[in-house]
Design a protein around this motif. Sequence first.
Motif, PDB file in Angstrom:
ATOM      1  N   GLN A 188      43.817  37.568 -81.262  1.00  0.00           N
ATOM      2  CA  GLN A 188      43.769  36.114 -81.082  1.00  0.00           C
ATOM      3  C   GLN A 188      42.636  35.450 -81.866  1.00  0.00           C
ATOM      4  O   GLN A 188      42.558  34.225 -81.947  1.00  0.00           O
ATOM      5  CB  GLN A 188      43.684  35.765 -79.589  1.00  0.00           C
ATOM      6  CG  GLN A 188      44.933  36.150 -78.811  1.00  0.00           C
ATOM      7  CD  GLN A 188      44.789  35.917 -77.316  1.00  0.00           C
ATOM      8  OE1 GLN A 188      43.964  35.118 -76.870  1.00  0.00           O
ATOM      9  NE2 GLN A 188      45.585  36.625 -76.520  1.00  0.00           N
ATOM     10  N   LEU A 247      48.582  27.812 -69.535  1.00  0.00           N
ATOM     11  CA  LEU A 247      48.615  29.244 -69.870  1.00  0.00           C
ATOM     12  C   LEU A 247      49.992  29.757 -70.295  1.00  0.00           C
ATOM     13  O   LEU A 247      50.136  30.367 -71.354  1.00  0.00           O
ATOM     14  CB  LEU A 247      48.081  30.050 -68.676  1.00  0.00           C
ATOM     15  CG  LEU A 247      47.995  31.566 -68.875  1.00  0.00           C
ATOM     16  CD1 LEU A 247      47.068  31.935 -70.023  1.00  0.00           C
ATOM     17  CD2 LEU A 247      47.496  32.245 -67.589  1.00  0.00           C
ATOM     18  N   HIS A 272      44.452  41.213 -66.561  1.00  0.00           N
ATOM     19  CA  HIS A 272      44.074  39.889 -66.061  1.00  0.00           C
ATOM     20  C   HIS A 272      44.432  39.838 -64.583  1.00  0.00           C
ATOM     21  O   HIS A 272      45.466  40.357 -64.190  1.00  0.00           O
ATOM     22  CB  HIS A 272      44.853  38.790 -66.775  1.00  0.00           C
ATOM     23  CG  HIS A 272      44.602  38.720 -68.253  1.00  0.00           C
ATOM     24  ND1 HIS A 272      45.300  39.477 -69.161  1.00  0.00           N
ATOM     25  CD2 HIS A 272      43.727  37.980 -68.964  1.00  0.00           C
ATOM     26  CE1 HIS A 272      44.864  39.196 -70.381  1.00  0.00           C
ATOM     27  NE2 HIS A 272      43.914  38.292 -70.291  1.00  0.00           N
TER      28      HIS A 272
END
Length: 454
Positions: free
Chosen positions: A83, A95, A241
């Motif tokens: 990224q 998101l 996450h």
Amino acid sequence: MNEHTFIFLGTAFTSQSSEQIAILKDHLFCVNEHGLIEKIVAPDSAEYPTLLDSYEDTQNFHRLSEGQYILPGFVDLHVHAPQWAQSGTALDRPLHDWLHTYTFPLEAKFSNLDFATNVYEDLVQTLLNNGTTTALYFATVHKEASLLLAEICAKKGQRGLVGKVVMDDPEQNPDYYRDFDTKTALKDTEEFILAVKNLGETVKQGVYPVVTPRFIPSCTDEALKGLGELAEKYDTHIQSHCSESDWEHQYVHGRYGKNDAFALHQFGLLGDKSVMAHCNFLSDQDADLFAKTGTAIGHCPLSNAYFANSVIPIKRFKSLGIDIGLGTDISAGATPSLYDNAKQAVVSSRMLEDGVNGDLPATERGVPNSRLTINEAFYLATAVGGESLSLPIGRIEENYAWDVQIIDTKVPTARLPIFDPSEDLYDIFQKIIYNVRPENIREVWVQGERVHSR
Ligand code: GUN
Ligand code: FE
């Protein structure tokens, strides 16, 4: 001490505790051939003049110039290496939209190893130049390109912990960017683990494979279970996450009737070598589970401002005994600098404590006892980073790796505002954390090797 030992003479700042900075003024730092700090000698020690005498005129002696200081290298607990190629773009999207519209199409390009080489070489060097000596990386779903990232860390001297990302659920991931199927995802992960372990055997600073389910929404139960088993079989680090945004947190609750923490735990994904990014919405029970299993949080304050819909109550989680380190979350956080994130951690915590809606009376506006000091933020970026990864890094202490950044406060293009020759050293420390630019980071060392100088 032998002919491979080298010595630095200078003033260092390192965390003594969560709240306290130790200032080691004009100390000798003796580094052995393995790149470990063998001994730290104070000026009033009997050994000091003897050591100084025998090293001072040798090549193995480094005396810091006036205005230079030593800090531990930073530990970035959450970086999406691919990224980097979109850092600073599309941060206005929520998101789910950001992932599907921008991020997955970009990550899909890393099947091309030339493209991957370009981005990864640049990122690893940029992080080193910003003082990050250890990074915990998400790569992409591609096994080859993920291995390439580990090789680039090895070559450039950064301590890289790298995960091949798993996204195997065809319902949740686009056809152009996911694992072929669950079996392939697990097979590729196992081959990746073995290849990185093999690479790591000859790398002085270490490179490590990390079991990396992207997050629960991208993985099938079978993949999550298989990944927990692989992590146990090979004793690897684990990252994902966890409870990041309202959308993600609710998705997991809808799927399992429980929060991310207990869902991850049922697949064997929480433990001493686990680092979970974000964790904004942990309940008290989730937080207890983190503390009990030794799972760490990778706090990414800049990213959270864009995507997490909330400010994480760091102080509360810390008081429950959870290790909390710091991450950039490139590119949800658009900076390669943990200095930027340490400052933001302080700012976000102050806004949480004071509250943000001026229409409310002061007593109802915020969450009391939420503030972090700059010393605590520095502690997250260094010492707790090391503890979260169970590695001897992040402190300037004996038996820790010589992973340091040498800060020059007198660089002509980026002088720090120090005008009093006898300025208090703790004030200098604070000025460094708040004002440093990459130009001030004069040298970076990892495991006793210089990996950057300017
Ligand atoms: N959740 C799943 N993937 C990602 C990602 O790439 N960045 C962030 N911030 N959250 C995620
Ligand atoms: Fe992330």
